[in-house]
Design a protein around this motif. Structure first.
Motif, short mmCIF file in Angstrom:
data_model
loop_
_atom_site.label_atom_id
_atom_site.label_comp_id
_atom_site.label_asym_id
_atom_site.label_seq_id
_atom_site.Cartn_x
_atom_site.Cartn_y
_atom_site.Cartn_z
N SER A 1 1.34 4.35 3.72
CA SER A 1 2.44 4.77 4.58
C SER A 1 3.19 5.96 3.98
O SER A 1 3.55 6.90 4.70
N THR A 2 3.40 5.91 2.67
CA THR A 2 4.09 7.02 2.00
C THR A 2 3.32 8.32 2.16
O THR A 2 3.89 9.37 2.50
N TRP A 3 2.01 8.25 1.93
CA TRP A 3 1.20 9.45 2.08
C TRP A 3 1.14 9.92 3.52
O TRP A 3 1.07 11.14 3.79
N SER B 1 0.84 -1.19 0.00
CA SER B 1 0.00 0.00 0.00
C SER B 1 0.88 1.25 0.00
O SER B 1 1.99 1.23 0.54
N THR B 2 0.34 2.32 -0.60
CA THR B 2 1.04 3.61 -0.58
C THR B 2 0.59 4.46 0.60
O THR B 2 1.01 5.62 0.72
N VAL C 1 5.04 -0.63 3.39
CA VAL C 1 4.92 -0.39 1.94
C VAL C 1 5.04 -1.70 1.18
O VAL C 1 4.38 -1.91 0.16
N HIS C 2 5.90 -2.61 1.69
CA HIS C 2 6.15 -3.87 1.00
C HIS C 2 6.05 -5.02 1.99
O HIS C 2 6.27 -4.85 3.20
N THR D 1 -2.84 -2.50 6.83
CA THR D 1 -3.28 -1.54 5.81
C THR D 1 -4.44 -0.75 6.41
O THR D 1 -5.03 -1.18 7.42
N TRP E 1 3.61 9.69 5.66
CA TRP E 1 4.86 10.42 5.90
C TRP E 1 4.85 11.78 5.23
O TRP E 1 5.41 12.76 5.75
N VAL E 2 4.22 11.87 4.05
CA VAL E 2 4.06 13.18 3.41
C VAL E 2 3.26 14.11 4.32
O VAL E 2 3.59 15.30 4.48
N ALA F 1 1.90 5.69 9.94
CA ALA F 1 2.90 5.39 8.92
C ALA F 1 3.79 4.23 9.33
O ALA F 1 4.22 3.43 8.49
N THR F 2 4.08 4.13 10.63
CA THR F 2 4.92 3.03 11.10
C THR F 2 4.17 1.70 11.17
O THR F 2 4.78 0.65 11.29
#
Length: 344
Positions: free
Chosen positions: A5-7, A2-3, A58-59, A170, A9-10, A53-54
């Motif tokens: 976590s990336t979002w 899933s993305t 992501v993978h 997720t 952190w953004v 986020a933690t």
């Protein structure tokens, strides 16, 4: 995986930047509490986003002994069951859209629940079930195939109880999450409004040049001659910050000020007070204007006021001027007071 976590952190980065801007806003607007609230929300949003986020890897990394999900490791031998099935994210979207827009919420309500389905994988372990979600079948099937290939002793079953407690790797996409994102939208709107407002440096009514104001005050002092000394009346000079155009959020400007000279006393004999006020009105051009307040010179911002009550009362004020000119204009106002016989 899933993305999300990336979002997340953004979002943490946005919250950190917003916090820095709002700390500056606190120093710029000490009379207002909006930026203190904004800073508190920044820290709350940043902390919640970092925590999520933690928790959302992501993978998923498969090695010889187990699958690694973020900071957690799940040995293949601990997997006792794998179940797959749909779970509707409609409660998430209803909780998000209804607080934001009634029309959007009603539209989402009319859409069939299956439209919002997520592809869920639930894995039983001795430490409790874990759950993962995907929007499409492709990535879900890739994950399930990798798990069953690494743990051939496990068979895949249909998921009947997606609502039971589990460790989620997720986003859950349920009603509490929808309310959380709606709150995030409100924070973004509030942050945007107060941050844009902070860029407003203009003052209500505009500012006047310090030089023009000083010339007007010095010319006035030069016209005030041979006034008798008025004992026991100390002149009072007050300095106030000018209101900004966007004063609701920002309050007064730190860059522009108004200076006011007040000469006021009920102890001065009425005859003396009347004579001083009459001469001041004549020498300043106030006489015959018919007004209690009068602008001394167009463009200078200097104004006089003679309330004409009992006792001596004369007020002079500048318009909004740059704060760095305060010292010069204070000296000019003191010279006007001295010329009137006050403060000698």
């Amino acid at each position: 995986m899933s993305t999300a976590s990336t979002w997340a952190w953004v979002l943490v980065g946005v919250a950190v930047v917003a916090a820095g801007v709002h700390v500056w806003g606190i120093t710029e607007t000490p009379e207002r509490s909006f930026f203190r609230y904004a800073l508190a929300f920044d820290l709350l949003v940043g902390g919640v986003a970092a925590w999520h986020a933690t928790r959302w890897p992501v993978h998923a990394l498969f090695d010889a002994d187990g699958v690694v999900l973020g900071r957690d490791r799940l040995p293949y031998r601990e997997i006792t069951a794998v179940r797959t099935g749909p779970e509707s994210a409609k409660p998430f979207w209803l909780a998000l859209l209804f607080p934001v827009s009634l029309v959007a919420g009603l539209f989402a309500l009319a859409v069939p629940a299956s439209t919002y389905d997520r592809r869920v994988v639930e894995i039983d372990t001795p430490r409790g079930p874990i759950r993962l979600r995907w929007k499409d079948f492709g990535r879900r099937d890739e994950f399930v195939d990798a798990v069953t290939a690494a743990a051939p002793h496990v068979e895949t079953d249909y998921l009947h109880t997606p609502s039971r407690a589990a460790r989620d790797y997720t986003p859950r996409m349920r009603a509490p999450g929808g309310f959380l994102v709606a709150g995030l939208a409100a924070w973004l709107f509030y942050t945007g409004v107060v941050t844009v407002a902070l860029a407003d440096r203009s003052v209500d009514g505009g500012a006047h040049p310090v030089d023009t104001t000083s010339v007007t005050l010095r010319a006035l002092a030069g016209h005030l001659r041979d006034y008798p000394a008025v004992a026991g009346v100390p002149p009072r000079i007050e300095v106030e910050r000018c209101d900004r155009v966007e004063s609701t959020f920002l309050g007064p400007s730190p860059d522009f000020v108004v200076l006011r000279l007040e000469i006021r006393s009920d102890a001065v004999p009425e005859a003396v007070a009347d004579e001083v006020e009459r001469r001041f009105a004549a020498d300043s051009g106030f006489a015959g204007s018919g007004y209690v307040r009068w602008d001394a010179s167009p463009g200078s911002g200097v104004a006089f006021s003679l309330p004409r009550w009992s006792g001596l009362e004369i007020e002079l004020s500048t318009g909004c001027v740059a704060a760095e000119g305060e010292g010069v204009l204070r000296a000019d106002l003191e010279a006007v007071a001295a010329a009137l016989g006050v403060g000698r």
